[in-house]
Design an enzyme around this catalytic site. Structure first.
Site, mmCIF file in Angstrom:
data_model
loop_
_atom_site.group_PDB
_atom_site.id
_atom_site.type_symbol
_atom_site.label_atom_id
_atom_site.label_comp_id
_atom_site.label_asym_id
_atom_site.label_seq_id
_atom_site.Cartn_x
_atom_site.Cartn_y
_atom_site.Cartn_z
ATOM 1 N N ASP A 1 -24.755 13.582 -53.420
ATOM 2 C CA ASP A 1 -24.221 13.607 -52.586
ATOM 3 C C ASP A 1 -23.359 11.746 -52.732
ATOM 4 O O ASP A 1 -23.981 11.220 -52.577
ATOM 5 C CB ASP A 1 -24.090 14.504 -51.375
ATOM 6 C CG ASP A 1 -22.933 14.150 -50.340
ATOM 7 O OD1 ASP A 1 -21.867 14.914 -51.527
ATOM 8 O OD2 ASP A 1 -22.861 13.768 -49.519
ATOM 9 N N LEU A 2 -21.944 12.298 -52.615
ATOM 10 C CA LEU A 2 -21.803 10.571 -52.382
ATOM 11 C C LEU A 2 -21.244 10.097 -50.767
ATOM 12 O O LEU A 2 -22.202 9.338 -50.598
ATOM 13 C CB LEU A 2 -20.294 10.431 -52.869
ATOM 14 C CG LEU A 2 -20.101 8.891 -52.996
ATOM 15 C CD1 LEU A 2 -20.673 8.094 -54.042
ATOM 16 C CD2 LEU A 2 -17.936 9.396 -53.519
ATOM 17 N N ASP A 3 -20.815 10.199 -50.152
ATOM 18 C CA ASP A 3 -19.840 9.802 -48.675
ATOM 19 C C ASP A 3 -21.287 10.847 -48.006
ATOM 20 O O ASP A 3 -21.646 11.573 -47.629
ATOM 21 C CB ASP A 3 -19.241 10.843 -48.694
ATOM 22 C CG ASP A 3 -18.447 10.417 -46.714
ATOM 23 O OD1 ASP A 3 -19.392 9.714 -46.324
ATOM 24 O OD2 ASP A 3 -17.772 10.517 -46.325
ATOM 25 N N THR B 1 -18.012 6.416 -45.935
ATOM 26 C CA THR B 1 -17.020 6.464 -46.197
ATOM 27 C C THR B 1 -16.803 7.110 -45.522
ATOM 28 O O THR B 1 -15.749 7.060 -44.881
ATOM 29 C CB THR B 1 -16.911 6.640 -47.450
ATOM 30 O OG1 THR B 1 -17.599 8.152 -47.936
ATOM 31 C CG2 THR B 1 -16.553 5.888 -48.582
ATOM 32 N N LYS C 1 -17.741 15.856 -42.183
ATOM 33 C CA LYS C 1 -18.487 15.515 -43.129
ATOM 34 C C LYS C 1 -18.298 16.585 -44.786
ATOM 35 O O LYS C 1 -19.227 18.288 -43.525
ATOM 36 C CB LYS C 1 -19.876 15.343 -43.263
ATOM 37 C CG LYS C 1 -19.914 14.486 -41.854
ATOM 38 C CD LYS C 1 -21.184 12.796 -41.881
ATOM 39 C CE LYS C 1 -20.763 11.854 -41.285
ATOM 40 N NZ LYS C 1 -21.899 11.075 -41.157
ATOM 41 N N SER D 1 -20.694 15.690 -55.951
ATOM 42 C CA SER D 1 -19.283 15.348 -54.412
ATOM 43 C C SER D 1 -18.143 15.950 -54.206
ATOM 44 O O SER D 1 -17.492 16.130 -54.892
ATOM 45 C CB SER D 1 -18.712 13.813 -54.196
ATOM 46 O OG SER D 1 -17.992 13.384 -53.287
ATOM 47 N N ALA D 2 -17.152 16.390 -53.125
ATOM 48 C CA ALA D 2 -16.650 16.952 -52.056
ATOM 49 C C ALA D 2 -15.482 16.099 -52.793
ATOM 50 O O ALA D 2 -13.925 16.915 -52.999
ATOM 51 C CB ALA D 2 -16.570 17.300 -51.514
ATOM 52 N N ASN E 1 -11.654 10.949 -54.606
ATOM 53 C CA ASN E 1 -11.684 9.701 -55.171
ATOM 54 C C ASN E 1 -13.273 9.493 -55.213
ATOM 55 O O ASN E 1 -13.471 8.236 -55.238
ATOM 56 C CB ASN E 1 -11.246 8.360 -53.039
ATOM 57 C CG ASN E 1 -10.204 9.674 -53.362
ATOM 58 O OD1 ASN E 1 -9.140 9.454 -54.205
ATOM 59 N ND2 ASN E 1 -10.082 9.784 -51.986
ATOM 60 N N LYS F 1 -18.379 23.185 -50.993
ATOM 61 C CA LYS F 1 -19.345 23.845 -50.393
ATOM 62 C C LYS F 1 -19.275 23.756 -49.032
ATOM 63 O O LYS F 1 -18.637 24.223 -48.269
ATOM 64 C CB LYS F 1 -20.445 22.185 -49.830
ATOM 65 C CG LYS F 1 -21.161 20.971 -50.826
ATOM 66 C CD LYS F 1 -21.068 19.879 -50.882
ATOM 67 C CE LYS F 1 -21.113 19.234 -51.690
ATOM 68 N NZ LYS F 1 -21.126 17.446 -51.009
ATOM 69 N N GLU G 1 -28.026 15.472 -49.861
ATOM 70 C CA GLU G 1 -26.905 15.598 -49.184
ATOM 71 C C GLU G 1 -27.602 15.126 -48.281
ATOM 72 O O GLU G 1 -28.337 14.777 -46.864
ATOM 73 C CB GLU G 1 -26.502 17.291 -49.008
ATOM 74 C CG GLU G 1 -25.676 17.849 -49.920
ATOM 75 C CD GLU G 1 -24.250 17.109 -49.486
ATOM 76 O OE1 GLU G 1 -24.301 16.819 -48.416
ATOM 77 O OE2 GLU G 1 -23.625 17.434 -50.470
ATOM 78 N N ASP G 2 -26.156 14.789 -46.823
ATOM 79 C CA ASP G 2 -26.132 14.789 -46.011
ATOM 80 C C ASP G 2 -25.351 15.430 -44.682
ATOM 81 O O ASP G 2 -24.800 15.829 -43.793
ATOM 82 C CB ASP G 2 -25.175 13.096 -45.374
ATOM 83 C CG ASP G 2 -23.894 12.688 -45.563
ATOM 84 O OD1 ASP G 2 -23.688 13.731 -46.455
ATOM 85 O OD2 ASP G 2 -23.009 13.070 -44.914
HETATM 86 P P1 B16 Z 1 -11.066 13.255 -49.855
HETATM 87 P P2 B16 Z 1 -19.122 14.576 -49.662
HETATM 88 C C1 B16 Z 1 -16.592 14.626 -48.707
HETATM 89 O O1 B16 Z 1 -17.242 13.630 -49.516
HETATM 90 C C2 B16 Z 1 -16.626 13.598 -46.970
HETATM 91 O O2 B16 Z 1 -18.042 14.163 -46.625
HETATM 92 C C3 B16 Z 1 -15.286 14.619 -46.372
HETATM 93 O O3 B16 Z 1 -15.425 14.368 -45.312
HETATM 94 C C4 B16 Z 1 -14.273 14.273 -47.640
HETATM 95 O O4 B16 Z 1 -13.301 15.210 -46.593
HETATM 96 C C5 B16 Z 1 -14.515 15.552 -48.873
HETATM 97 O O5 B16 Z 1 -15.423 14.282 -49.718
HETATM 98 C C6 B16 Z 1 -13.103 15.035 -49.139
HETATM 99 O O6 B16 Z 1 -12.768 13.226 -50.256
HETATM 100 O O7 B16 Z 1 -10.709 12.930 -49.217
HETATM 101 O O8 B16 Z 1 -11.768 11.549 -50.793
HETATM 102 O O9 B16 Z 1 -10.928 13.676 -51.495
HETATM 103 O O10 B16 Z 1 -19.744 13.863 -48.284
HETATM 104 O O11 B16 Z 1 -18.657 15.300 -50.481
HETATM 105 O O12 B16 Z 1 -18.884 13.289 -50.952
HETATM 106 MG MG MG Z 2 -21.579 13.877 -47.444
#
Ligand code: B16
Ligand code: MG
Length: 220
Positions: free
Chosen positions: A8-10, A16, A44, A113-114, A117, A144, A168-169
């Site tokens: 996962d990223l964030d 982030t 998250k 990642s979701a 960006n 997810k 994953e977090d």
């Molecule tokens: P964006 P992950 C998720 O990243 C974030 O945890 C979540 O807070 C955010 O709303 C989502 O990405 C969408 O991000 O606005 O940049 O498309 O944890 O799946 O890497």
């Molecule tokens: Mg995450």
């Protein structure tokens, strides 16, 4: 033995969430809605659309579809300003050590990642070339805890789900990994991530011996 390791990223590679918080807080306040860091925790791993829906629910506010789109764009523009200033110093501790250890063992590595960006962020922290597959918010239709994001990653790497390990977090992310029949590793609080197969507070706790065991382990 070749396994796939899906990150996962964030909250796993970079933090982030603090930038999402600043941008969502500004937006919520402009609508007269208060927004706490505890509420940010609940966003998250949640998609951008669902995040705004939740904030509006918390503030008991209804807006037009047009305003919804405008607000999402505004939030993302502010978020991108923070992202544009990121560099390698924002990579969470020992993430490069674990990535390089897996690469030296010729394991496959993907991002799951979701975030829409994700590619920009990986470029900013100069980690893009470590990943053989990048699956992000632009590739998935189901958020997810649906396992779609990780199953696409496994498919792109040509590895069957039971030979995949997910870092994953978020609770939704752990549930997605479990539903995909992958080994799930929670990064964070054991009280929150108790559904994971293994839990560590961060990557500094993940030792070489554990990585070696994972490479040869089977999901039971
Ligand atoms: P964006 P992950 C998720 O990243 C974030 O945890 C979540 O807070 C955010 O709303 C989502 O990405 C969408 O991000 O606005 O940049 O498309 O944890 O799946 O890497
Ligand atoms: Mg995450």
């Amino acid at each position: 033995m070749k396994k796939a390791f899906i990150f996962d990223l964030d909250g796993v590679i970079v933090d982030t969430a603090k930038y999402h918080f600043l941008a969502w807080q500004n937006l919520a306040n402009s609508l007269g809605i208060s927004f706490s860091s505890a509420q940010n925790e609940q966003l998250k791993g949640v998609s951008r659309v669902r995040s705004l829906e939740k904030i509006l629910e918390w503030g008991n506010k209804t807006i037009s579809e047009e305003e919804f789109t405008t607000l999402m764009t505004k939030k993302n523009e502010e978020y991108l300003v923070y992202i544009s200033k990121m560099d390698t110093s924002e990579i969470l501790p020992d993430v490069p050590r674990v990535l390089d250890s897996l690469i030296s063992k010729e394991q496959a590595i993907a991002l799951g990642s979701a975030s829409k960006n994700a590619r920009v962020i990986l470029d900013k922290v100069q980690l893009t070339d470590k990943f053989q597959a990048i699956v992000d918010g632009t590739n998935v239709s189901k958020a997810k805890p649906d396992p779609e994001v990780f199953l696409i990653g496994a498919k792109e790497l040509g590895i069957s789900p039971e030979n995949c390990v997910v870092f994953e977090d978020s609770v939704a992310g752990i549930q997605a990994a479990n539903r995909a029949n992958m080994i799930s590793i929670g990064i964070g609080d054991p009280k929150v991530l108790h559904e994971a197969d293994y839990i560590f507070s961060d990557f500094t706790e993940i030792k070489e011996e554990f990585i070696n065991n994972l490479v040869s382990a089977k999901k039971v």
